[in-house]
Design an enzyme around this catalytic site. Structure first.
Site, PDB file in Angstrom:
ATOM      1  N   HIS A   7       0.811  -0.924   0.133  1.00  0.00           N
ATOM      2  CA  HIS A   7      -0.007  -0.179   0.220  1.00  0.00           C
ATOM      3  C   HIS A   7       1.266   0.983  -0.070  1.00  0.00           C
ATOM      4  O   HIS A   7       2.107   1.466   0.355  1.00  0.00           O
ATOM      5  CB  HIS A   7      -1.232   0.612   1.001  1.00  0.00           C
ATOM      6  CG  HIS A   7      -0.249   0.232   2.470  1.00  0.00           C
ATOM      7  ND1 HIS A   7       0.177  -1.314   3.581  1.00  0.00           N
ATOM      8  CD2 HIS A   7      -0.276   1.234   3.632  1.00  0.00           C
ATOM      9  CE1 HIS A   7       0.579  -0.702   4.150  1.00  0.00           C
ATOM     10  NE2 HIS A   7       0.173   0.472   4.672  1.00  0.00           N
ATOM     11  N   ARG A  11      -1.404  10.956   4.717  1.00  0.00           N
ATOM     12  CA  ARG A  11      -2.504  11.152   4.920  1.00  0.00           C
ATOM     13  C   ARG A  11      -3.521  12.429   4.983  1.00  0.00           C
ATOM     14  O   ARG A  11      -3.119  13.012   3.705  1.00  0.00           O
ATOM     15  CB  ARG A  11      -1.350  12.310   6.378  1.00  0.00           C
ATOM     16  CG  ARG A  11      -0.568  11.922   7.312  1.00  0.00           C
ATOM     17  CD  ARG A  11       0.465  12.327   8.627  1.00  0.00           C
ATOM     18  NE  ARG A  11       1.342  11.383   8.733  1.00  0.00           N
ATOM     19  CZ  ARG A  11       2.542  11.340   8.230  1.00  0.00           C
ATOM     20  NH1 ARG A  11       2.910  11.843   7.182  1.00  0.00           N
ATOM     21  NH2 ARG A  11       3.159  10.400   9.019  1.00  0.00           N
ATOM     22  N   GLU A  57      -3.479   3.514   1.662  1.00  0.00           N
ATOM     23  CA  GLU A  57      -3.920   3.753   2.751  1.00  0.00           C
ATOM     24  C   GLU A  57      -4.349   5.457   3.751  1.00  0.00           C
ATOM     25  O   GLU A  57      -3.354   6.471   3.217  1.00  0.00           O
ATOM     26  CB  GLU A  57      -3.303   3.846   4.075  1.00  0.00           C
ATOM     27  CG  GLU A  57      -2.631   3.490   5.587  1.00  0.00           C
ATOM     28  CD  GLU A  57      -1.421   3.119   6.044  1.00  0.00           C
ATOM     29  OE1 GLU A  57      -1.787   3.407   7.014  1.00  0.00           O
ATOM     30  OE2 GLU A  57      -0.767   2.336   5.921  1.00  0.00           O
ATOM     31  N   ASN A  61      -4.821  12.194  11.691  1.00  0.00           N
ATOM     32  CA  ASN A  61      -4.627  12.429  13.185  1.00  0.00           C
ATOM     33  C   ASN A  61      -5.372  13.204  13.483  1.00  0.00           C
ATOM     34  O   ASN A  61      -6.011  14.119  13.120  1.00  0.00           O
ATOM     35  CB  ASN A  61      -2.777  13.179  12.831  1.00  0.00           C
ATOM     36  CG  ASN A  61      -2.358  11.899  11.940  1.00  0.00           C
ATOM     37  OD1 ASN A  61      -1.990  10.976  12.904  1.00  0.00           O
ATOM     38  ND2 ASN A  61      -1.398  12.384  11.787  1.00  0.00           N
ATOM     39  N   HIS A  75       3.359  11.423  -6.516  1.00  0.00           N
ATOM     40  CA  HIS A  75       1.381  10.716  -6.851  1.00  0.00           C
ATOM     41  C   HIS A  75       1.274   9.457  -6.666  1.00  0.00           C
ATOM     42  O   HIS A  75       2.918   8.566  -6.428  1.00  0.00           O
ATOM     43  CB  HIS A  75       1.283  11.605  -7.581  1.00  0.00           C
ATOM     44  CG  HIS A  75       2.137  10.778  -8.863  1.00  0.00           C
ATOM     45  ND1 HIS A  75       3.414  11.914  -9.974  1.00  0.00           N
ATOM     46  CD2 HIS A  75       1.733   9.948  -9.875  1.00  0.00           C
ATOM     47  CE1 HIS A  75       3.545  10.946 -11.292  1.00  0.00           C
ATOM     48  NE2 HIS A  75       3.022  10.334 -10.779  1.00  0.00           N
ATOM     49  N   GLU A 120      -2.403  10.444 -11.175  1.00  0.00           N
ATOM     50  CA  GLU A 120      -2.470  10.244 -12.836  1.00  0.00           C
ATOM     51  C   GLU A 120      -2.809   9.226 -12.407  1.00  0.00           C
ATOM     52  O   GLU A 120      -3.678   8.528 -11.808  1.00  0.00           O
ATOM     53  CB  GLU A 120      -0.344  10.334 -12.358  1.00  0.00           C
ATOM     54  CG  GLU A 120      -0.850   9.889 -14.382  1.00  0.00           C
ATOM     55  CD  GLU A 120       0.867   9.689 -14.630  1.00  0.00           C
ATOM     56  OE1 GLU A 120       0.926   9.367 -15.798  1.00  0.00           O
ATOM     57  OE2 GLU A 120       2.064   9.537 -13.118  1.00  0.00           O
TER      58      GLU A 120
END
Length: 261
Positions: A7, A11, A57, A61, A75, A120
């Site tokens: 993965h 964030r 993922e 936070n 990217h 992209e």
């Protein structure tokens, strides 16, 4: 180790907004979720993605309302079957125009998610629709970056594209399935340096045996961030020589939860 990229972690500031964006526009579904005391992690990907395909993922936070999208992070790229049609559908669905196929020579296009992460669009027949084709990071030393992935992880330098001012190098495990995600290393010839920011998280590499493969990587002089013991023997983190974080994860495909390491 299998070496497949499991993965890519980024964030986000508003988790539910981001989950909705990827579900609405890329037809992703939530694969699993882990809620800790001060952060939440959501794994996402196409509904029909294969075991060799990489997930996205999203990490949120607690209390983090702003992100710095550093330029060391480039990217993610997703696969489409018809570039023009896919881009137009995204525009019709309310995604902001960023770099359309025409401005990219008809070879690719770009959009941005709610936090400004670039995505992209690439034309591919292999892999499921919208699946992750590659993740791009920028490096300051191309020779060192390629050597790192070849020596430490036994990756192969599979293809490259060199222009007058920059070059792209793609690396992936030997004999990786066509649907597996690859890593794009972008090197600019002008000697610039990069900032990492906190919007970009890490890449994750699947290993066969966490302890054995971690020991092998340390023998190969990989910079260690957190060893398995520091992570309750569930995973570990290493770095490349420019500070990009790489998680090592022993994935059980038959586990009830993706967080059952």
């Amino acid at each position: 180790m299998t070496g497949l990229l499991d993965h890519t972690m980024i964030r986000v500031t508003d988790l539910e907004e981001s989950v909705d964006w990827y579900e609405t526009h890329l037809d992703y579904e939530e694969k699993d979720r882990h809620e800790a005391e001060d952060f939440t992690i959501v794994y996402m990907g196409p509904e029909d993605m294969g075991d060799s395909e990489a997930m996205l993922e999203l990490t949120s936070n607690e209390g983090q309302d702003e992100l710095e999208i550093g330029d060391a992070w480039g990217h993610i790229a997703v696969r489409v079957r018809d570039l023009e049609d896919a881009y137009e559908k995204l525009m019709e669905g309310g995604v902001d125009d960023y770099r359309d196929p025409e401005s990219c020579g008809g070879r690719y296009a770009f959009v941005k998610d709610p936090d400004g992460h670039e995505i992209e669009l690439v034309l591919r027949e292999e892999g499921s629709l919208w699946s992750l084709d590659h993740t791009m990071i920028r490096v300051e030393n191309a020779d060192e970056a390629i050597g790192y992935w070849v020596r430490k992880f036994e990756y192969a330098d599979t293809r490259r594209w060199e222009a007058d001012t920059f070059a792209n190098f793609f690396v992936e495990p030997e004999d990786a399935p066509d649907e597996a995600m690859s890593l794009e290393l972008t090197y600019n010839y002008d000697g610039r340096s990069y900032t990492h920011g906190d919007g970009w998280g890490h890449l994750c590499v699947r290993v066969d045996d966490l302890d054995e493969d971690f020991d092998e990587l340390t023998l190969r002089e990989v910079p260690v961030d957190r060893d398995p013991e520091a992570c309750d023997d569930r995973y570990a983190f290493v770095e490349d020589f420019e500070g990009h974080e790489i998680e090592l994860l022993e994935r059980d495909p038959n586990a009830e939860s993706l967080f059952s390491f």
